[in-house]
Design a protein around this motif. Structure first.
Motif, PDB file in Angstrom:
ATOM      1  N   MET A   9       0.828  -1.191   0.000  1.00 40.50           N
ATOM      2  CA  MET A   9       0.000   0.000   0.000  1.00 40.50           C
ATOM      3  C   MET A   9       0.874   1.258   0.000  1.00 40.50           C
ATOM      4  SD  MET A   9      -3.157  -0.886  -0.041  1.00 40.50           S
ATOM      5  CE  MET A   9      -4.233  -2.250   0.319  1.00 40.50           C
ATOM      6  N   ALA A  10       1.946   1.227   0.867  1.00 39.69           N
ATOM      7  CA  ALA A  10       2.840   2.384   0.949  1.00 39.69           C
ATOM      8  C   ALA A  10       3.480   2.646  -0.415  1.00 39.69           C
ATOM      9  CB  ALA A  10       3.912   2.139   2.001  1.00 39.69           C
ATOM     10  N   LEU A  11       3.894   1.569  -1.073  1.00 34.17           N
ATOM     11  CA  LEU A  11       4.532   1.737  -2.382  1.00 34.17           C
ATOM     12  C   LEU A  11       3.546   2.259  -3.415  1.00 34.17           C
ATOM     13  CD1 LEU A  11       6.714  -1.496  -2.470  1.00 34.17           C
ATOM     14  CD2 LEU A  11       7.463   0.831  -2.042  1.00 34.17           C
ATOM     15  N   ARG A  12       2.297   1.806  -3.310  1.00 37.72           N
ATOM     16  CA  ARG A  12       1.262   2.271  -4.246  1.00 37.72           C
ATOM     17  C   ARG A  12       1.031   3.769  -4.070  1.00 37.72           C
ATOM     18  NH1 ARG A  12      -3.877  -1.511  -3.776  1.00 37.72           N
ATOM     19  NH2 ARG A  12      -4.892   0.201  -4.889  1.00 37.72           N
ATOM     20  N   LEU A  13       0.987   4.205  -2.791  1.00 42.36           N
ATOM     21  CA  LEU A  13       0.781   5.634  -2.527  1.00 42.36           C
ATOM     22  C   LEU A  13       1.971   6.463  -3.007  1.00 42.36           C
ATOM     23  CD1 LEU A  13      -1.000   5.788   0.942  1.00 42.36           C
ATOM     24  CD2 LEU A  13      -1.865   6.603  -1.247  1.00 42.36           C
ATOM     25  N   GLN A  14       3.177   5.905  -2.812  1.00 45.45           N
ATOM     26  CA  GLN A  14       4.366   6.633  -3.277  1.00 45.45           C
ATOM     27  C   GLN A  14       4.312   6.839  -4.788  1.00 45.45           C
ATOM     28  OE1 GLN A  14       7.704   4.495  -1.656  1.00 45.45           O
ATOM     29  NE2 GLN A  14       7.755   5.765   0.185  1.00 45.45           N
ATOM     30  N   ARG A  15       3.801   5.816  -5.479  1.00 40.84           N
ATOM     31  CA  ARG A  15       3.678   5.943  -6.938  1.00 40.84           C
ATOM     32  C   ARG A  15       2.666   7.031  -7.323  1.00 40.84           C
ATOM     33  NH1 ARG A  15       4.933   0.258  -7.257  1.00 40.84           N
ATOM     34  NH2 ARG A  15       2.794  -0.357  -6.900  1.00 40.84           N
ATOM     35  N   HIS A  16       1.725   7.332  -6.388  1.00 40.36           N
ATOM     36  CA  HIS A  16       0.725   8.378  -6.647  1.00 40.36           C
ATOM     37  C   HIS A  16       1.180   9.735  -6.114  1.00 40.36           C
ATOM     38  CE1 HIS A  16      -2.144   5.010  -7.377  1.00 40.36           C
ATOM     39  NE2 HIS A  16      -2.514   5.850  -8.316  1.00 40.36           N
ATOM     40  N   GLY A  17       2.431   9.844  -5.720  1.00 41.73           N
ATOM     41  CA  GLY A  17       2.961  11.146  -5.305  1.00 41.73           C
ATOM     42  C   GLY A  17       2.916  11.406  -3.811  1.00 41.73           C
ATOM     43  N   VAL A  18       2.403  10.444  -3.018  1.00 43.11           N
ATOM     44  CA  VAL A  18       2.421  10.618  -1.556  1.00 43.11           C
ATOM     45  C   VAL A  18       3.783  10.085  -1.094  1.00 43.11           C
ATOM     46  CG1 VAL A  18       1.207  10.160   0.616  1.00 43.11           C
ATOM     47  CG2 VAL A  18      -0.059  10.213  -1.515  1.00 43.11           C
ATOM     48  N   LEU A  19       4.780  10.967  -1.039  1.00 46.89           N
ATOM     49  CA  LEU A  19       6.153  10.500  -0.837  1.00 46.89           C
ATOM     50  C   LEU A  19       6.507  10.318   0.643  1.00 46.89           C
ATOM     51  CD1 LEU A  19       7.880  12.664  -3.575  1.00 46.89           C
ATOM     52  CD2 LEU A  19       7.098  10.308  -3.764  1.00 46.89           C
ATOM     53  N   ARG A  20       5.879  11.138   1.518  1.00 52.28           N
ATOM     54  CA  ARG A  20       6.244  11.056   2.949  1.00 52.28           C
ATOM     55  C   ARG A  20       5.349  10.049   3.659  1.00 52.28           C
ATOM     56  NH1 ARG A  20       6.124  17.316   4.320  1.00 52.28           N
ATOM     57  NH2 ARG A  20       6.277  16.550   6.454  1.00 52.28           N
ATOM     58  N   VAL A  21       5.356   8.816   3.162  1.00 49.69           N
ATOM     59  CA  VAL A  21       4.462   7.800   3.704  1.00 49.69           C
ATOM     60  C   VAL A  21       5.251   6.705   4.424  1.00 49.69           C
ATOM     61  CG1 VAL A  21       4.357   6.625   1.455  1.00 49.69           C
ATOM     62  CG2 VAL A  21       2.578   6.221   3.110  1.00 49.69           C
ATOM     63  N   ARG A  22       4.770   6.308   5.624  1.00 52.36           N
ATOM     64  CA  ARG A  22       5.471   5.265   6.390  1.00 52.36           C
ATOM     65  C   ARG A  22       4.450   4.326   7.019  1.00 52.36           C
ATOM     66  NH1 ARG A  22       8.927   8.944  10.398  1.00 52.36           N
ATOM     67  NH2 ARG A  22      10.017   7.032  10.930  1.00 52.36           N
ATOM     68  N   PRO A  23       4.653   3.022   6.882  1.00 52.92           N
ATOM     69  CA  PRO A  23       3.747   2.068   7.537  1.00 52.92           C
ATOM     70  C   PRO A  23       4.065   1.958   9.030  1.00 52.92           C
ATOM     71  CG  PRO A  23       4.959   1.056   5.710  1.00 52.92           C
ATOM     72  CD  PRO A  23       5.618   2.341   6.013  1.00 52.92           C
ATOM     73  N   LEU A  24       3.029   1.709   9.843  1.00 47.05           N
ATOM     74  CA  LEU A  24       3.202   1.562  11.291  1.00 47.05           C
ATOM     75  C   LEU A  24       3.609   0.121  11.609  1.00 47.05           C
ATOM     76  CD1 LEU A  24       2.808   2.787  14.179  1.00 47.05           C
ATOM     77  CD2 LEU A  24       0.452   1.973  14.062  1.00 47.05           C
ATOM     78  N   VAL A  25       4.721  -0.033  12.314  1.00 51.53           N
ATOM     79  CA  VAL A  25       5.205  -1.380  12.668  1.00 51.53           C
ATOM     80  C   VAL A  25       4.187  -2.052  13.613  1.00 51.53           C
ATOM     81  CG1 VAL A  25       7.066  -2.702  13.747  1.00 51.53           C
ATOM     82  CG2 VAL A  25       7.586  -0.580  12.533  1.00 51.53           C
ATOM     83  N   GLY A  26       3.721  -3.223  13.229  1.00 48.50           N
ATOM     84  CA  GLY A  26       2.801  -3.984  14.087  1.00 48.50           C
ATOM     85  C   GLY A  26       1.341  -3.599  13.933  1.00 48.50           C
ATOM     86  N   GLY A  27       1.056  -2.534  13.174  1.00 48.92           N
ATOM     87  CA  GLY A  27      -0.328  -2.136  12.904  1.00 48.92           C
ATOM     88  C   GLY A  27      -1.135  -1.823  14.156  1.00 48.92           C
ATOM     89  N   ILE A  28      -2.449  -1.939  14.028  1.00 48.86           N
ATOM     90  CA  ILE A  28      -3.347  -1.577  15.140  1.00 48.86           C
ATOM     91  C   ILE A  28      -3.131  -2.501  16.353  1.00 48.86           C
ATOM     92  CG2 ILE A  28      -5.292  -2.989  14.344  1.00 48.86           C
ATOM     93  CD1 ILE A  28      -5.665   0.457  15.984  1.00 48.86           C
ATOM     94  N   ASP A  29      -2.735  -3.743  16.076  1.00 58.41           N
ATOM     95  CA  ASP A  29      -2.511  -4.687  17.190  1.00 58.41           C
ATOM     96  C   ASP A  29      -1.420  -4.170  18.134  1.00 58.41           C
ATOM     97  OD1 ASP A  29      -4.428  -6.332  16.172  1.00 58.41           O
ATOM     98  OD2 ASP A  29      -3.031  -7.608  15.077  1.00 58.41           O
ATOM     99  N   ALA A  30      -0.341  -3.632  17.553  1.00 58.51           N
ATOM    100  CA  ALA A  30       0.756  -3.106  18.376  1.00 58.51           C
ATOM    101  C   ALA A  30       0.278  -1.895  19.184  1.00 58.51           C
ATOM    102  CB  ALA A  30       1.936  -2.725  17.492  1.00 58.51           C
ATOM    103  N   TRP A  31      -0.558  -1.066  18.572  1.00 58.34           N
ATOM    104  CA  TRP A  31      -1.099   0.125  19.247  1.00 58.34           C
ATOM    105  C   TRP A  31      -1.980  -0.303  20.436  1.00 58.34           C
ATOM    106  CZ3 TRP A  31      -0.155   5.290  18.381  1.00 58.34           C
ATOM    107  CH2 TRP A  31      -1.013   6.206  18.983  1.00 58.34           C
ATOM    108  N   LEU A  32      -2.828  -1.304  20.188  1.00 62.47           N
ATOM    109  CA  LEU A  32      -3.743  -1.773  21.241  1.00 62.47           C
ATOM    110  C   LEU A  32      -2.974  -2.450  22.369  1.00 62.47           C
ATOM    111  CD1 LEU A  32      -6.631  -3.205  19.035  1.00 62.47           C
ATOM    112  CD2 LEU A  32      -6.652  -1.090  20.342  1.00 62.47           C
ATOM    113  N   GLU A  33      -1.923  -3.189  21.998  1.00 62.09           N
ATOM    114  CA  GLU A  33      -1.119  -3.878  23.019  1.00 62.09           C
ATOM    115  C   GLU A  33      -0.523  -2.892  24.009  1.00 62.09           C
ATOM    116  OE1 GLU A  33       1.831  -6.497  21.324  1.00 62.09           O
ATOM    117  OE2 GLU A  33       0.230  -7.753  20.488  1.00 62.09           O
ATOM    118  N   ARG A  34      -0.194  -1.701  23.540  1.00 57.52           N
ATOM    119  CA  ARG A  34       0.393  -0.675  24.414  1.00 57.52           C
ATOM    120  C   ARG A  34      -0.673   0.092  25.204  1.00 57.52           C
ATOM    121  NH1 ARG A  34       5.440   1.073  23.027  1.00 57.52           N
ATOM    122  NH2 ARG A  34       5.198   2.206  24.969  1.00 57.52           N
TER     123      ARG A  34
END
Lengths: 44, 268
Positions: A1-26
């Motif tokens: 998804m991040a790579l797809r967005l970068q191809r559309h010009g959204v260059l400052r894009v970063r995926p969250l490590v562990g996703g929502i599960d990591a957020w909820l765990e904390r």
């Protein structure tokens, strides 16, 4: 998804490590769940 | 095929039960091939048809129900685990979620004919809180269909059993080597493709601590929740202020994502 967005010009894009599960765990604040909604103060 | 037929003759219907049970439990075994071979032997009078079908049914329904219960209790984690061991994890998740979003439990009617979907069907339906009676009904129908079709194919071609065995004796090893080589090559290609993608993504990832710090300090970041609607149904909680865009909507809605800010994406 991040790579797809970068191809559309959204260059400052970063995926969250562990996703929502990591957020909820904390046990960080969330919105949208029954528990999170109960924690919100009632509107006056 | 000759070896398979001899093996089936020697070990009988019990082997069908064991192979189906192990395959439905998650091991990569070609149980449909066994069912077709068993069907051919039923046609030839070597095996007992109702017993083969009854044991295959039991061998499938038991692990399917166990996976359904595990999916219900463990949720998303079990789906991630099953997809991680698949050859194409991204396609695995997409295929399963899209199929279930579109057809619901009716997907079970065809799931057994599709290797990737078959492994995920029961835990995914458990995860989505589909009713037990509904799951059992659709799973029973899908499993009976799968067994009847597989055994039926074997039964129809039971007259050609000798020719097939002779052909397999002549070409079986060569064909086997070609198929194994193609599978290994495909597996290596998918593995390399994924490693390259992961390496590119690893460079620019953000940790939960870093994101929390940015949000707490009031930094202007855009958080995008890219989970599939089914995943959000299972876990409705999201990061405060996150923009919700389903994976299928990304193309149409990418204009909503600002180009001049840091964008953080997350899924499950």
């Amino acid at each position: 998804m991040a790579l797809r967005l970068q191809r559309h010009g959204v260059l400052r894009v970063r995926p969250l490590v562990g996703g929502i599960d990591a957020w909820l765990e904390r046990k960080l604040p969330t919105e949208g769940s029954a528990i999170a909604d109960l924690a919100q103060p009632e509107p006056v | 095929m000759t070896d398979l037929l001899q093996f089936l003759t020697a070990h009988g219907e019990g082997l069908v039960f064991v192979v189906v049970l192990l395959e439905q439990a998650g091991l990569p075994l070609p149980s449909m091939v066994f069912l077709i071979a068993a069907g051919a032997m039923v046609g030839a009078g070597t095996l007992n048809g109702p017993l083969v079908m009854g044991l295959a049914l039991a061998g499938a329904l038991i692990p399917n129900y166990v996976w359904f219960v595990v999916g219900r209790r463990k949720g998303n984690r079990i789906l991630s685990l099953l997809c991680r061991i698949s050859l194409d994890p991204d396609a695995c998740v997409r295929l399963s979620e899209h199929a279930f979003a579109r057809y619901g439990p009716a997907t079970l009617l065809v799931a057994k004919f599709m290797p990737g979907l078959n492994t995920l069907a029961s835990p995914l339906l458990g995860m989505l809180r589909v009713g037990t009676a509904r799951f059992l009904l659709f799973n029973l129908a899908g499993t009976v269909l799968w067994i009847v079709v597989s055994v039926g194919i074997g039964h129809v071609f039971s007259g050609q059993l000798e020719q097939v065995a002779a052909w397999a004796a002549q070409w079986g090893i060569t064909m086997g080597l070609v198929i194994v080589s193609l599978l290994l090559g495909w597996g290596a290609f998918k593995y390399l493709q994924r490693q390259i993608l992961l390496r590119r993504l690893r460079v620019g990832r953000i940790t939960v601590d870093e994101l929390q710090e940015k949000l707490a300090s009031g930094e202007d970041v855009v958080v995008v929740d890219l989970r599939h609607p089914l995943e959000r149904e299972v876990e409705p909680a999201s990061i405060p202020g996150a923009l919700t865009i389903g994976p299928g909507e990304l193309q149409a809605r990418q204009g909503e994502i600002p180009r001049d800010k840091d964008v953080i994406l997350y899924c499950s």
